[in-house]
Write a protein that holds these residues in place. Sequence first.
Motif, PDB file in Angstrom:
ATOM      1  N   ASP A  38       0.842  -1.207   0.000  1.00 37.33           N
ATOM      2  CA  ASP A  38       0.000   0.000   0.000  1.00 37.33           C
ATOM      3  C   ASP A  38       0.873   1.252   0.000  1.00 37.33           C
ATOM      4  O   ASP A  38       1.907   1.301   0.640  1.00 37.33           O
ATOM      5  N   ALA A  39       0.424   2.251  -0.789  1.00 38.70           N
ATOM      6  CA  ALA A  39       1.119   3.527  -0.798  1.00 38.70           C
ATOM      7  C   ALA A  39       1.028   4.136   0.581  1.00 38.70           C
ATOM      8  O   ALA A  39       0.023   4.034   1.265  1.00 38.70           O
ATOM      9  N   GLY A  40       2.124   4.804   1.017  1.00 35.56           N
ATOM     10  CA  GLY A  40       2.154   5.405   2.341  1.00 35.56           C
ATOM     11  C   GLY A  40       1.476   6.743   2.352  1.00 35.56           C
ATOM     12  O   GLY A  40       2.120   7.790   2.139  1.00 35.56           O
ATOM     13  N   ILE A  41       0.184   6.750   2.580  1.00 33.60           N
ATOM     14  CA  ILE A  41      -0.595   7.986   2.662  1.00 33.60           C
ATOM     15  C   ILE A  41      -1.410   7.961   3.942  1.00 33.60           C
ATOM     16  O   ILE A  41      -2.131   6.996   4.187  1.00 33.60           O
ATOM     17  N   THR A  42      -1.286   8.994   4.736  1.00 30.21           N
ATOM     18  CA  THR A  42      -2.108   9.116   5.924  1.00 30.21           C
ATOM     19  C   THR A  42      -2.845  10.444   5.883  1.00 30.21           C
ATOM     20  O   THR A  42      -2.365  11.422   5.292  1.00 30.21           O
ATOM     21  N   GLN A  43      -4.010  10.447   6.515  1.00 33.45           N
ATOM     22  CA  GLN A  43      -4.816  11.661   6.609  1.00 33.45           C
ATOM     23  C   GLN A  43      -5.163  11.893   8.070  1.00 33.45           C
ATOM     24  O   GLN A  43      -5.443  10.941   8.807  1.00 33.45           O
ATOM     25  N   SER A  44      -5.138  13.155   8.465  1.00 35.67           N
ATOM     26  CA  SER A  44      -5.520  13.476   9.831  1.00 35.67           C
ATOM     27  C   SER A  44      -6.291  14.786   9.869  1.00 35.67           C
ATOM     28  O   SER A  44      -5.997  15.698   9.072  1.00 35.67           O
ATOM     29  N   PRO A  45      -7.310  14.878  10.728  1.00 34.92           N
ATOM     30  CA  PRO A  45      -7.853  13.776  11.505  1.00 34.92           C
ATOM     31  C   PRO A  45      -8.654  12.838  10.623  1.00 34.92           C
ATOM     32  O   PRO A  45      -8.880  13.123   9.451  1.00 34.92           O
ATOM     33  N   ARG A  46      -9.067  11.700  11.158  1.00 36.55           N
ATOM     34  CA  ARG A  46      -9.915  10.784  10.393  1.00 36.55           C
ATOM     35  C   ARG A  46     -11.392  11.155  10.504  1.00 36.55           C
ATOM     36  O   ARG A  46     -12.170  10.895   9.587  1.00 36.55           O
ATOM     37  N   HIS A  47     -11.734  11.776  11.610  1.00 32.86           N
ATOM     38  CA  HIS A  47     -13.104  12.232  11.822  1.00 32.86           C
ATOM     39  C   HIS A  47     -13.054  13.593  12.507  1.00 32.86           C
ATOM     40  O   HIS A  47     -12.187  13.822  13.357  1.00 32.86           O
ATOM     41  N   LYS A  48     -13.957  14.475  12.088  1.00 35.68           N
ATOM     42  CA  LYS A  48     -14.024  15.771  12.757  1.00 35.68           C
ATOM     43  C   LYS A  48     -15.438  16.299  12.671  1.00 35.68           C
ATOM     44  O   LYS A  48     -16.078  16.239  11.614  1.00 35.68           O
ATOM     45  N   VAL A  49     -15.901  16.832  13.801  1.00 34.22           N
ATOM     46  CA  VAL A  49     -17.177  17.534  13.856  1.00 34.22           C
ATOM     47  C   VAL A  49     -16.872  18.973  14.263  1.00 34.22           C
ATOM     48  O   VAL A  49     -16.157  19.201  15.238  1.00 34.22           O
ATOM     49  N   THR A  50     -17.395  19.910  13.513  1.00 39.57           N
ATOM     50  CA  THR A  50     -17.123  21.304  13.788  1.00 39.57           C
ATOM     51  C   THR A  50     -18.398  22.114  13.586  1.00 39.57           C
ATOM     52  O   THR A  50     -19.421  21.588  13.126  1.00 39.57           O
ATOM     53  N   GLU A  51     -18.327  23.387  13.922  1.00 36.44           N
ATOM     54  CA  GLU A  51     -19.492  24.244  13.786  1.00 36.44           C
ATOM     55  C   GLU A  51     -19.321  25.207  12.616  1.00 36.44           C
ATOM     56  O   GLU A  51     -18.201  25.577  12.239  1.00 36.44           O
ATOM     57  N   THR A  52     -20.434  25.617  12.067  1.00 33.70           N
ATOM     58  CA  THR A  52     -20.424  26.579  10.966  1.00 33.70           C
ATOM     59  C   THR A  52     -19.641  27.818  11.346  1.00 33.70           C
ATOM     60  O   THR A  52     -19.780  28.336  12.451  1.00 33.70           O
ATOM     61  N   GLY A  53     -18.803  28.264  10.424  1.00 38.71           N
ATOM     62  CA  GLY A  53     -18.035  29.485  10.631  1.00 38.71           C
ATOM     63  C   GLY A  53     -16.651  29.275  11.204  1.00 38.71           C
ATOM     64  O   GLY A  53     -15.844  30.212  11.227  1.00 38.71           O
ATOM     65  N   THR A  54     -16.345  28.066  11.652  1.00 41.05           N
ATOM     66  CA  THR A  54     -15.021  27.818  12.225  1.00 41.05           C
ATOM     67  C   THR A  54     -14.044  27.392  11.129  1.00 41.05           C
ATOM     68  O   THR A  54     -14.437  26.783  10.135  1.00 41.05           O
ATOM     69  N   PRO A  55     -12.760  27.703  11.295  1.00 38.84           N
ATOM     70  CA  PRO A  55     -11.764  27.229  10.331  1.00 38.84           C
ATOM     71  C   PRO A  55     -11.402  25.778  10.614  1.00 38.84           C
ATOM     72  O   PRO A  55     -11.396  25.332  11.760  1.00 38.84           O
ATOM     73  N   VAL A  56     -11.109  25.055   9.541  1.00 37.92           N
ATOM     74  CA  VAL A  56     -10.748  23.645   9.651  1.00 37.92           C
ATOM     75  C   VAL A  56      -9.568  23.366   8.713  1.00 37.92           C
ATOM     76  O   VAL A  56      -9.565  23.838   7.572  1.00 37.92           O
ATOM     77  N   THR A  57      -8.595  22.625   9.196  1.00 43.79           N
ATOM     78  CA  THR A  57      -7.479  22.211   8.345  1.00 43.79           C
ATOM     79  C   THR A  57      -7.340  20.700   8.379  1.00 43.79           C
ATOM     80  O   THR A  57      -7.276  20.105   9.461  1.00 43.79           O
ATOM     81  N   LEU A  58      -7.307  20.117   7.207  1.00 42.11           N
ATOM     82  CA  LEU A  58      -7.094  18.681   7.059  1.00 42.11           C
ATOM     83  C   LEU A  58      -5.687  18.476   6.502  1.00 42.11           C
ATOM     84  O   LEU A  58      -5.229  19.226   5.633  1.00 42.11           O
ATOM     85  N   ARG A  59      -5.051  17.415   6.994  1.00 43.44           N
ATOM     86  CA  ARG A  59      -3.669  17.172   6.589  1.00 43.44           C
ATOM     87  C   ARG A  59      -3.541  15.851   5.847  1.00 43.44           C
ATOM     88  O   ARG A  59      -4.154  14.839   6.219  1.00 43.44           O
ATOM     89  N   CYS A  60      -2.744  15.874   4.800  1.00 45.41           N
ATOM     90  CA  CYS A  60      -2.385  14.666   4.061  1.00 45.41           C
ATOM     91  C   CYS A  60      -0.870  14.535   4.092  1.00 45.41           C
ATOM     92  O   CYS A  60      -0.155  15.498   3.780  1.00 45.41           O
ATOM     93  N   HIS A  61      -0.402  13.352   4.459  1.00 40.47           N
ATOM     94  CA  HIS A  61       1.029  13.107   4.563  1.00 40.47           C
ATOM     95  C   HIS A  61       1.386  11.870   3.756  1.00 40.47           C
ATOM     96  O   HIS A  61       0.735  10.837   3.877  1.00 40.47           O
TER      97      HIS A  61
END
Lengths: 116, 111
Positions: free
Chosen positions: A1-24
């Motif tokens: 398998d190719a070495g790819i990870t994503q974080s977080p795997r699950h996230k719940v947030t509220e409207t208007g908040t900033p969110v950053t997803l990471r891929c490594h």
Amino acid sequence: DAGITQSPRHKVTETGTPVTLRCHQTENHRYMYWYRQDPGHGLRLIHYSYGVKDTDKGEVSDGYSVSRSKTEDFLLTLESATSSQTSVYFCAISEGLAGSSYNEQFFGPGTRLTVL
Amino acid sequence: DQQVKQNSPSLSVQEGRISILNCDYTNSMFDYFLWYKKYPAEGPTFLISISSIKDKNEDGRFTVFLNKSAKHLSLHIVPSQPGDSAVYFCAARTSGSRLTFGEGTQLTVNP
């Protein structure tokens, strides 16, 4: 398998908040992509990168920004999350073009984002 | 504008029989076509591809057929197995390394 990870795997947030997803990635692949998957729409490209600091828009880029400061990391930012951005987000990598052949994309495990 | 379409959201077949998944496209500039398979809570995995200069590519139980005049792509799985139950996406290469995906077809193989 190719070495790819994503974080977080699950996230719940509220409207208007900033969110950053990471891929490594640990494959040293040149190309990296962010997709979202929604019922009835399949996978739609948000943004992609063809090298460090080189990025371009996909078909559904409004409301999203990306950054790639290192080969191995590709960040997706929702500056002000909206409920329409509730989705499953996938990162993918590929070696890109190799003459006339095609190098397939390898996908990460996904991040499920819920915006309330 | 959906350039790649999978018109069947779902397909159910019996174990051992043939599964045929279909895909239509509108852009005649596509030069590579791919099929991906996706299990729940996992990322899609590459299954098989075909260049636009070919009309058939085979890999074990999986065969992809391309009909350029009809702008139609199909994936045949023979024989189908319960472990083949998944969502299948067809995709086509546009410019550079970008892919355009169809909506997906949920395949269920019944024992």
